[in-house]
Enzyme design. Structure first.
Site, PDB file in Angstrom:
ATOM      1  N   ASP A   1      -1.520   6.766   6.349  1.00  0.00           N
ATOM      2  CA  ASP A   1      -2.593   5.868   5.916  1.00  0.00           C
ATOM      3  C   ASP A   1      -2.855   4.946   7.101  1.00  0.00           C
ATOM      4  O   ASP A   1      -2.065   4.060   7.403  1.00  0.00           O
ATOM      5  CB  ASP A   1      -2.155   5.076   4.685  1.00  0.00           C
ATOM      6  CG  ASP A   1      -3.213   4.072   4.226  1.00  0.00           C
ATOM      7  OD1 ASP A   1      -4.225   3.895   4.933  1.00  0.00           O
ATOM      8  OD2 ASP A   1      -3.012   3.456   3.161  1.00  0.00           O
TER       9      ASP A   1
ATOM     10  N   LYS B   1     -12.240  -1.988   7.546  1.00  0.00           N
ATOM     11  CA  LYS B   1     -11.444  -2.872   8.396  1.00  0.00           C
ATOM     12  C   LYS B   1     -11.708  -2.615   9.876  1.00  0.00           C
ATOM     13  O   LYS B   1     -11.943  -3.532  10.643  1.00  0.00           O
ATOM     14  CB  LYS B   1      -9.951  -2.698   8.100  1.00  0.00           C
ATOM     15  CG  LYS B   1      -9.582  -2.972   6.638  1.00  0.00           C
ATOM     16  CD  LYS B   1      -8.116  -2.690   6.371  1.00  0.00           C
ATOM     17  CE  LYS B   1      -7.792  -2.753   4.886  1.00  0.00           C
ATOM     18  NZ  LYS B   1      -7.900  -4.110   4.328  1.00  0.00           N
TER      19      LYS B   1
ATOM     20  N   TRP C   1       0.818  -1.213   0.000  1.00  0.00           N
ATOM     21  CA  TRP C   1       0.000   0.000   0.000  1.00  0.00           C
ATOM     22  C   TRP C   1       0.849   1.259   0.000  1.00  0.00           C
ATOM     23  O   TRP C   1       0.495   2.250  -0.639  1.00  0.00           O
ATOM     24  CB  TRP C   1      -0.981  -0.033   1.175  1.00  0.00           C
ATOM     25  CG  TRP C   1      -1.973  -1.135   1.000  1.00  0.00           C
ATOM     26  CD1 TRP C   1      -2.095  -2.284   1.736  1.00  0.00           C
ATOM     27  CD2 TRP C   1      -2.949  -1.245  -0.049  1.00  0.00           C
ATOM     28  NE1 TRP C   1      -3.088  -3.080   1.223  1.00  0.00           N
ATOM     29  CE2 TRP C   1      -3.633  -2.475   0.137  1.00  0.00           C
ATOM     30  CE3 TRP C   1      -3.315  -0.418  -1.111  1.00  0.00           C
ATOM     31  CZ2 TRP C   1      -4.663  -2.890  -0.717  1.00  0.00           C
ATOM     32  CZ3 TRP C   1      -4.343  -0.840  -1.959  1.00  0.00           C
ATOM     33  CH2 TRP C   1      -5.006  -2.053  -1.756  1.00  0.00           C
TER      34      TRP C   1
END
Length: 360
Positions: free
Chosen positions: A170, A194, A101
Site C-alpha cells: 500500500d 496524497k 491502515w
C-alpha cells in the site's frame, strides 16, 4: 488570492501550476468546446489522457513491461478487498502491522483467508518498524503485505523481507516520493489524493502473472482482469481524476525529472523540520529516527492544552490542518511532494516563535 499551506494528511496540496492549468481548461479542453467532465471516456481525447498518464507512471517509476497499470475506484480501502479475491491460492497471507491502515487491510483480508502477522509495532504506538525474522514468514504464503508509509504515525518501511511470496505494498502516501524497485513487488496500489491527484482514483500496478487467477465468485469490478482487459474502462472511469493525475505527473517530470531528485527534495524538506524538532526544548518528534517518514512528521509538546493552542494559532497565520490524529494527539505535518518548501520554512519559523513565547 490568498492560499494557505495545507498540512492535511489528505486530500493534500496540489501544485499551484496544476490548479491553474485545470482552471484554464475547465470550460474548453484543447479547443473541443467542452469540459473534460463532459466527455465520453470512449473518445480519443480521454483515451489519450489515460495513455499519457500510464506512460508517465511507467517512465517515472521505471515500471517493467510485464506489469499492468490499472486505474481503479474505491480508494486503497477497496484494494483491501480485491487482494484476497485475486491472489488467493493457499489461503494464507503474511502481514507487517505498522499502523491503522495495515490493521484495516489485515481485518478485511482476514474475512476471506488466514492472516499471519510477521511483526507489529503496536506495543509502542507504532513509533518504529519491527524487525522481520525469517522464521515468522509463512512458507508458500499467497502474498506478503506492508504499508510503505504510515500517515497517522509518521513512520516508513525502508527494507523488504526475503520471501518468495508476491510482495504487496500500500503506497498511498509514498508512491512517487522516491525510487522503488517495482520488480521486487507483485502488486503496488495507491490512492491518488496524497501524492498525485484527487480522491476518486486509485492506481494499481500489477504483475502480469497475478492477473487472471481470481476466484470464480469474484465480483466483476473486484477482478483485476476486468481492468486489464478493458484498458481500465469497463465502466465509466473517474475521467477528471485521471486528467488531474496526468497534470501532476507532468509536473513531476518537468520539476524533478527523476524520482531520485524527488527523494532529495523530500529529504531536504522534512529534514528541516526534523532538525528543529531534535534540538527543540519544547517540541519533540514521536518517531524513532531510523523509522521516520519523509511524508508525515508527527510531533508534540507533551502538553495537550499547549498542542491545541499551537494548532489554533498556526491556523491564524495560514498553516492549517496541523492537528494530530485523534488516537495519538499532538501535531502532524503532512508534507507530500507537491507541498512547497516555503510551507515548511514558514512552519519552522512559527514553531521557533511559539517556543520562545511558551517555554518555561
Amino acid at each position: 488570492m490568498k492560499r494557505v499551506y495545507n498540512f492535511s494528511a489528505g486530500p493534500a496540496m496540489l501544485p499551484e501550476a496544476v490548479l491553474m492549468k485545470a482552471q484554464s481548461e475547465m470550460l474548453d479542453y484543447e479547443g473541443s468546446g467542452m469540459s473534460i467532465m463532459e466527455m465520453s471516456h470512449r473518445g480519443k481525447m480521454v483515451r489519450s489522457i489515460f495513455e499519457e498518464a500510464e506512460g508517465l507512471f511507467r517512465e517515472l517509476m521505471e515500471i517493467p513491461e510485464n506489469y499492468q497499470i490499472l486505474f481503479c475506484q474505491g480508494g486503497a480501502s477497496l484494494q483491501f478487498s480485491m487482494l484476497p479475491f485475486n491472489l488467493y491460492k493457499n489461503g494464507v497471507a503474511d502481514f507487517l502491522i505498522t499502523g491503522n491502515w495495515s490493521e484495516k487491510a489485515k481485518a478485511e483480508v482476514s474475512r476471506y483467508m488466514s492472516v499471519n502477522v510477521v511483526g507489529s509495532s503496536k506495543d509502542r504506538h507504532y513509533a518504529y518498524i519491527p524487525e522481520i525474522k525469517p522464521e515468522k514468514l509463512t512458507p508458500n504464503a499467497d502474498f506478503y503485505h506492508y504499508t510503505a508509509n504510515n500517515t497517522i504515525y509518521g513512520t516508513a518501511v525502508h527494507t523488504l523481507p526475503m520471501t518468495d511470496a508476491p510482495i504487496v505494498a500500500d503506497m498511498t502516501s509514498a508512491i512517487l516520493a522516491k525510487p522503488y524497485d517495482v520488480s521486487k513487488h507483485g502488486l503496488i496500489y495507491a490512492g491518488a489524493q496524497k501524492q498525485f491527484g484527487i480522491a476518486g482514483l486509485t492506481v494499481a500496478i500489477v504483475r502480469d502473472d497475478l492477473i487472471g487467477n481470481a476466484k470464480e465468485e469474484t465480483p466483476t469490478m473486484l477482478n483485476y482482469k476486468t481492468y486489464a482487459n478493458n484498458e481500465s474502462m469497463y465502466n465509466t472511469p473517474p475521467v477528471y481524476a485521471v486528467y488531474l493525475t496526468l497534470l501532476v505527473l507532468r509536473w513531476y517530470k518537468e520539476t524533478f525529472g527523476t524520482l531520485a531528485k524527488v527523494q532529495e527534495h523530500q529529504t531536504h524538506k522534512t529534514g528541516i523540520l526534523y532538525d528543529f524538532l531534535d534540538q527543540s526544548a519544547l517540541f519533540h518528534a514521536f518517531v524513532d529516527k531510523e523509522a521516520r517518514s519523509t511524508q508525515n512528521v508527527t510531533f508534540g509538546t507533551k502538553d495537550d492544552a499547549l498542542d491545541k493552542l499551537f494548532v489554533d494559532e498556526a491556523a491564524k497565520v495560514g498553516l492549517v490542518n496541523l492537528g494530530g490524529y485523534r488516537t495519538i494527539g499532538g501535531m502532524r505535518a503532512s508534507i507530500y511532494t507537491p507541498h512547497p518548501l516555503e510551507g515548511v520554512l514558514k512552519l519552522v519559523e512559527f514553531m521557533k516563535e511559539f517556543e520562545v513565547k511558551h517555554s518555561v
